[in-house]
Design a protein around this motif. Structure first.
Motif, PDB file in Angstrom:
ATOM      1  N   LEU A   1       0.844  -1.204   0.000  1.00 58.33           N
ATOM      2  CA  LEU A   1       0.000   0.000   0.000  1.00 58.33           C
ATOM      3  C   LEU A   1       0.876   1.249   0.000  1.00 58.33           C
ATOM      4  O   LEU A   1       0.637   2.211  -0.726  1.00 58.33           O
TER       5      LEU A   1
ATOM      6  N   TYR B   1       2.697   1.624  -3.565  1.00 55.41           N
ATOM      7  CA  TYR B   1       1.819   1.984  -4.674  1.00 55.41           C
ATOM      8  C   TYR B   1       1.148   3.343  -4.461  1.00 55.41           C
ATOM      9  O   TYR B   1       0.942   4.093  -5.414  1.00 55.41           O
ATOM     10  N   SER B   2       0.790   3.652  -3.224  1.00 53.34           N
ATOM     11  CA  SER B   2       0.175   4.956  -3.012  1.00 53.34           C
ATOM     12  C   SER B   2       1.222   6.045  -3.233  1.00 53.34           C
ATOM     13  O   SER B   2       0.922   7.096  -3.810  1.00 53.34           O
TER      14      SER B   2
ATOM     15  N   SER C   1      -5.021   7.929  -2.606  1.00 58.33           N
ATOM     16  CA  SER C   1      -3.601   7.626  -2.463  1.00 58.33           C
ATOM     17  C   SER C   1      -2.956   8.424  -1.334  1.00 58.33           C
ATOM     18  O   SER C   1      -2.137   7.894  -0.589  1.00 58.33           O
TER      19      SER C   1
ATOM     20  N   VAL D   1      -3.964   6.943   1.976  1.00 59.78           N
ATOM     21  CA  VAL D   1      -3.368   5.612   2.139  1.00 59.78           C
ATOM     22  C   VAL D   1      -1.875   5.729   2.390  1.00 59.78           C
ATOM     23  O   VAL D   1      -1.322   5.033   3.240  1.00 59.78           O
TER      24      VAL D   1
ATOM     25  N   ALA E   1      -0.348   4.136   5.611  1.00 60.85           N
ATOM     26  CA  ALA E   1       0.583   3.015   5.505  1.00 60.85           C
ATOM     27  C   ALA E   1       1.948   3.383   6.071  1.00 60.85           C
ATOM     28  O   ALA E   1       2.569   2.589   6.783  1.00 60.85           O
TER      29      ALA E   1
END
Lengths: 268, 338, 537, 128
Positions: free
Chosen positions: B136, B139-140, B180, B183, B187
């Motif tokens: 997470l 990718y975010s 995003s 997140v 994260a």
């Protein structure tokens, strides 16, 4: 895009999370209400001419209803609310959007004893619309609170911004009063009125008792067009037109056994 | 270094204050907005290239892939083509799964004890958290970085506005919430908490582990604040960033705000910090010989560039040592004794 | 020395100490370290020595040369250039902790420095100080620390608590392989003459006599002939294997542990019976009489020196290809190093099974085939007559040895053979077999008596899984394809799961194999009755 | 030195992607556009709040407006100066700023912000 957004939410069930995270983030202190400068605080108010009530209700005198009037009611309503008419573009019944529409007695009142029904009732279609129930099941079904019952006047309203198109409300409504925009509504609107927004694809809509007109001190469009067949007023006010009428005439409500307590009454 | 995160926290806070004070008090907009960005980018590019080339300069003497699946052997035995690749295609597949999906982390498990009768047994539990927060986070972060390209390109390419639409598909609030960003913050915070809360992880963590995490959290927080809370005039910011991207650096007229410069400074610090830190794993993962090599050294000879001759004990020397005994035992010998 | 199993396992505590790890000195009390190499072994192999002949790691002052720091610095620098693996592994670890509880020594001891991440940090911290800008400037803040004698002691302690099993590498998102780090650290320590006798003595033996145990040629032949006597007694068949025979088609090389010690000897008997039965044209070599390679646990140069004789002997004898026996680290060397170090092998031919005609394309370059590949091929082609019921008293499980598992990928071949030669086979839980397999606890030259407590702890995860299948299925035999395993498991099982024995796969093959003209068997190769009255119910 | 070619190729590709904005813009200047005011807006001189505030917070204003109007039914906004406005995007905002393309879209396009207001709400040019 619209659909992907909605189906995403449906699948992921993130709606609640999203809304709460969002409102948490932006709702810390609405900057707007902290004022841009100066000491005076901006605030909101209503127009003085706004019509108010504690529970809006409607009485429909079915004796005065005929086909032409039905059409007139629907036209008046649909036109000012930018309700799309997909006829000719798509005839699939599920694509039809309706806020107020005529239906036969036996469909409107399926639990009523209909044997030996007066031929007037048997052959005339009655206007039906959202009942703005006192105990609306659609409000409980909505996961994002896009459908809500306004505390001040009991109108069951929709916040289209919030609707994620899950259609739980449609399943919950016993009157089929809600329609879903399977298609982009804009091409199906003859004349887009700029006094009311259109909807976007993937959103549910229904009658709002003309909340926007009440705020301007006007009666609902259908009432205005009804030539006296539809009477509108505060159900909690014993002196109101609706209450007076209900005192004099016996009126029924749709599917009373469900305990939703509709605010729309029918004089038969 | 149980309080290692304090050093890093202080460092990040001080660095943030430097940028804030530098702009708000000392008026060094030009330094923080125009000079440092180019310097940081140069440090990143040169440092990154240097590091990669430094690795490239070292030899790869042996084929040492970690084999995580059945080798290619007899035709009727199913070969694990990705976990034990023998071809370049297999290696690429394995690397892609590793780099894009963090496959090794996915099979992480945790050791614990389980009471059986009156004694303890070791038990293993599949744990997904590190993988989940890790993927997470990455990718975010990637999404956030790509989204920010809108500040560096005019007109904004469709691909980027498309990504923004997907990222903002919740359509919550105004300005629309980007998934995003939230997140990334969540994260990164979880990865940080993991380090602080889990005793074993706290024990192995150094300031160099907390610093980049805190820096990234700092970036996320300042970004979220600017977008959702304090607000900035992004037209002006884009004017500044476009100036940088078109080599016409200039500070635009009007107020941008110290918070933006803190955000920018954090980003640039991170960029310049990458080549000197563990964050080089972004390049290094591709050079890890246990993952980027095929297990085919029985099939195809691998060449060691520095393979040098060594002193061995030849058969002749061996026979010289044991000739008598060998003859006595009836073992054949090359040379008969004189 | 070591208490009851129950107390040992209850004593394991994963809570890290209060003090940061770089303030905790290595425990070098008696029983916590391997004995250092005797000087004669270092001298024989021409390796650097310590300044004192007799010393103990427990001594306060270690006998290091005056310029020890320079030696390490230069050695480190040299290896950073020679091994990209080392440089990359030093740089890219993010300390995510995925490897932390994957090490059997950590699970068994709870000592945080046995977490692969910290084990590598022992080296990394010095690397940062000497070779990175950040480390030079920021020092401890960047995780750098100066190279002191205490660090050397720590290295000696912890890089001889790593069995180079590579389990951590499987779970690492970047594939960082602590085995590689340990190998480098051991090379660096060797530069100062610091090594352990249990590794260097076999290495010196191997250099001289051809095998780790120092068995001289005549003795080697005698021992094999002794096995033939035993085989004759069990089967009624006399086998006369050839030694150092030129012109044989195949050279067979297996670890010398199988010649020397039970239960490996039974495995050796299994090989001999199999080859006899199929009429293989093969020879044994007294010169290349060792498959294993303790050079792997010393330095790459030493590995190459000990490995060279395999190809040299194959060339001298003029064989077509080489067949290799059951051994763990031997196969890591053959699979990943041998051809690179001592190839090319153009004097041999692509291995072809003379019985089935199968071409071993996967050994096209090394020309060396694993015995379980060979036997699996024979069984698949129906060339063996097998009576698995002769192994019915055994409920067998299989231990994937670390090296064939994670440095080769040999998973199905041994299982196929096992399933063909015995009726009761049960795998251990998934998280403990194949690429997830646990080390026996004594690999990489740690199979030495003085650290028995540590070995029992290191072997605990493996034993724990054996205990699981023992309780669940009544498993009483642990099969393996590694000579070190066969030496390690008897004491390990005796301690943790006393009801379970240890065997090589080809011992079970030997038992099940119905040879032409054999007498009716009443015992297995261990001279035990084929069925146990007790287990017959 | 093994794989050096591959590593350098990879590095070059990485840096090309990294510096893509530089190539993409090719140094072309692009100053931030200024929103254009209609005659009516110019004459009015003031919006519901000061310009600096509206530049950064207009979306917040609209967000609060839409919630208050739809959910609370309060449709009149009284600003800090006590002036009243009908809280409506189409009726109030777009009455003055009837030039959506020059007033809204320019900056939104520049900043790559795609508000979804117009999926439902009308703006002057749309009136047929």
């Amino acid at each position: 895009m619209e659909n992907s957004r909605r189906s995403f939410l449906k699948i992921a069930g993130l709606s609640v999370l999203g809304v709460s995270a969002g409102s948490m983030l932006i709702g810390v202190t609405p900057r707007l209400l902290r004022a841009s400068d100066g000491d005076a605080q901006p605030k909101f108010t209503s127009r003085p001419e706004a019509m108010t009530a504690t529970r809006w209700g409607m009485v429909i005198d079915t004796r005065k209803i005929d086909h032409d009037l039905n059409m007139k009611l629907q036209e008046a309503c649909h036109e000012i609310h930018n309700v799309p008419d997909h006829v000719g573009i798509s005839n699939a019944p599920r694509h039809e959007i309706k806020w107020i529409w005529p239906t036969e007695f036996k469909h409107a009142f399926p639990n009523q004893e209909a044997q030996f029904l007066s031929s007037r009732l048997e052959h005339t279609e009655l206007p039906v619309l959202c009942n703005h129930c006192e105990n609306p099941p659609c409000v409980q079904a909505c996961p994002t609170k896009a459908t809500f019952k306004r505390d001040s006047d009991g109108i069951v309203l929709m916040d289209f911004h919030r609707c994620i198109g899950c259609r739980f409300c449609m399943a919950a409504c016993p009157y089929g009063a809600r329609s879903f925009n399977f298609r982009d509504p804009r091409p199906a609107i003859k004349t887009i009125r700029d006094t009311f927004p259109t909807r976007s694809k993937g959103v549910v809509e229904k009658c709002n008792f003309c909340a926007e007109r009440l705020a301007q001190g006007k009666l609902p469009a259908c009432v205005e067009a009804s030539e006296g067949a539809l009477i509108f007023g505060d159900l909690n006010d014993p002196g109101s037109d609706v209450r007076k009428l209900l005192d004099e005439q016996f009126a029924i409500r749709r599917k009373p056994n469900l305990g939703t307590f509709p605010s729309v009454f029918y004089i038969v | 270094m149980n309080a290692a995160y304090l050093y890093s926290l202080i460092a990040v806070v001080v660095l943030g204050l430097i940028a804030y004070a530098g702009v708000e008090a000392a008026g060094l907009d030009g330094l923080f907005g125009l000079v440092i960005p180019y310097v940081a980018l140069l440090i990143f590019i040169i440092g990154f290239a240097n590091r990669m080339l430094d690795w490239a300069r070292s030899a790869v003497p042996f084929r040492i892939p970690t084999t995580s699946g059945q080798q290619k052997s007899l035709p009727w035995i199913k070969h694990a083509k990705l976990d034990n690749p023998t071809t370049t295609g297999g290696v690429i597949g394995r690397m892609l799964l590793e780099v894009l999906l963090f496959r090794s982390l996915f099979m992480n498990n945790r050791v614990g004890f389980r009471q059986v009768g009156d004694s303890q047994r070791i038990a293993y539990k599949w744990v997904i958290w590190l993988w989940l927060f890790g993927i997470l986070f990455h990718y975010s972060f990637l999404t956030v970085v790509i989204r920010h390209l809108r500040f560096f390109m005019e007109p904004t390419p469709l691909l980027i506005s498309g990504l923004e639409r997907v990222d903002g598909m919740l359509q919550v609030g105004l300005p629309g919430l980007f998934i995003s960003g939230v997140v990334l913050f969540a994260a990164a915070t979880m990865l940080l908490l993991r380090r602080i809360v889990l005793p074993r992880l706290r024990y192995i963590s150094m300031p160099a582990d907390y610093f980049p995490l805190l820096l990234i959290i700092g970036i996320a927080v300042t970004g979220l604040f600017m977008r959702y809370y304090t607000k900035v005039d992004i037209s002006r910011i884009k004017e500044l960033t476009m100036g940088l991207a078109t080599f016409r650096p200039a500070i635009p007229e009007g107020e941008i705000g110290g918070l933006f410069y803190v955000h920018l400074f954090f980003v640039l610090l991170l960029l310049a910090y990458i080549p000197f830190s563990k964050l080089m794993h972004m390049g290094g993962v591709f050079l890890s010989p246990t993952r980027n090599m095929a297990n085919n050294s029985r099939i195809k000879r691998h060449i060691n560039p520095w393979n040098h001759p060594v002193k061995t004990h030849t058969y002749e020397e061996y026979e010289d040592d044991f000739r008598e005994k060998m003859i006595e035992a009836g073992l054949p010998v090359e040379k008969e004794p004189k | 020395m070591t208490g009851k199993p129950k107390d040992l396992i209850n004593s394991i505590d994963f809570t890290p100490p209060e003090k940061p790890w770089d303030d905790v000195d290595a425990d070098l009390s008696s029983g916590r370290f391997c004995y250092p190499t005797k000087k004669k072994n270092l001298e024989y192999l021409g390796m650097p020595t310590t300044t004192k002949d007799e010393w103990s790691p427990a001594d306060e002052e270690w006998p290091l040369p005056d310029n020890w720091q320079e030696i390490i610095y230069e050695g480190f620098k040299d290896r950073l250039e020679k091994y990209r693996s080392l440089k990359v592994f030093m740089d890219i670890c993010v300390r995510c902790g995925a490897c932390a509880d994957k090490c059997h020594f950590f699970i068994g001891t709870g000592d945080p420095k046995n977490m692969p991440v910290l084990r590598a940090e022992l080296l990394r911290s010095v690397y940062r100080k000497d070779f990175t800008t950040a480390g030079k400037i920021l020092g401890r803040l960047a995780g750098a620390r100066p190279l002191t004698k205490d660090v050397i002691k720590e290295w000696f302690s912890y890089f001889y608590q790593c069995s180079e099993c590579r389990r951590c590498s499987v779970y690492c998102p970047y594939g960082i392989d602590t085995a590689e780090v340990t190998m480098m650290a051991r090379e660096l320590l060797s530069l100062l003459g610091l090594n352990i006798n249990w590794v260097l003595e076999p290495a010196a033996n191997c250099f001289r006599t051809g095998n780790h145990l120092g068995i001289q040629p005549h003795a080697f032949k005698e021992m094999v002939e002794f096995f033939c006597d035993d085989i004759e007694e069990v089967t009624g068949k006399r086998i006369n294997p050839s030694f150092n025979r030129k012109g044989a088609e195949i050279l067979f090389i297996t670890p010398s542990g199988d010649v020397f010690a039970d239960p490996g000897t039974y495995t050796f008997m299994g090989y001999l019976m199999l080859f006899e039965h199929i009429g293989l044209d093969y020879t044994l070599s007294t010169y290349a009489s060792e498959g294993g390679n303790f050079g792997l646990f010393t330095s790459s140069d030493m590995m190459k020196r000990l490995n060279a004789k395999m190809y040299a002997e194959a060339k001298r004898l003029g064989v077509k290809w080489i067949l290799g026996g059951e051994c763990g680290h031997m196969w890591r060397v053959i699979n990943q190093y041998m051809d690179t170090m001592n190839g090319p092998t153009d004097f041999m031919e692509l291995p072809v099974n003379p019985i089935t005609g199968t071409r071993f394309e996967n050994a096209a370059s090394t020309k060396m085939v694993h015995i379980t590949e060979f036997t699996a091929d024979l069984i698949r082609n129906d060339k063996l007559k097998l009576d698995p019921s002769r192994n019915d008293k055994f409920k067998v499980t299989f231990h994937d040895s670390c090296n064939p598992a994670r440095a080769m990928g040999l998973f199905e071949e041994p299982r196929y053979v096992l399933n063909s030669v015995c009726n009761n086979f049960y795998d251990m839980p998934e998280s403990t077999i194949r690429e997830h397999t646990f080390c026996c606890g004594s690999g990489s030259g740690l199979n030495t008596e003085e650290i028995m407590d540590l070995r029992l702890r290191g072997g605990l995860p493996r034993a724990n899984a054996v205990k699981h299948v023992h309780d669940k299925y009544g498993v009483n035999m642990l099969a393996c394809i590694c000579a070190i395993d066969r030496a390690v498991f008897p004491p390990l099982m005796e301690y943790w799961v006393p009801e379970v024995g240890t065997t090589g796969i080809h011992e079970l093959v030997g038992n099940a194999l119905v040879m032409d003209g054999e007498i009716e068997r009443t015992t297995n190769l261990r001279f035990e009755p084929l069925t146990d009255e007790e287990t017959e119910e | 030195m093994q794989d050096k070619g591959k590593i350098i190729a990879g590095l070059i590709i990485f840096f090309m992607i990294l510096t893509f904005p530089f190539w993409y813009n090719r140094g072309a200047a692009s100053p931030a556009p200024e929103p254009e005011l209609t005659q009516k807006a110019k004459e009015a001189k003031v919006c519901i709040a000061d310009t600096e505030y509206m530049r950064t917070e207009h979306m917040q204003v609209l967000d609060v407006w839409r919630d208050t109007v739809v959910r609370d039914g309060k449709r009149v906004y009284v600003n800090a100066e006590g002036k009243e406005y009908v809280a409506s995007l189409s009726d109030t905002c777009m009455d003055c700023h009837s030039n959506k393309a020059e007033f809204c879209d320019r900056c939104h396009n520049y900043a790559s912000v795609t508000p979804y207001c117009w999926e439902c709400h009308t703006y002057p040019e749309e009136k047929k």
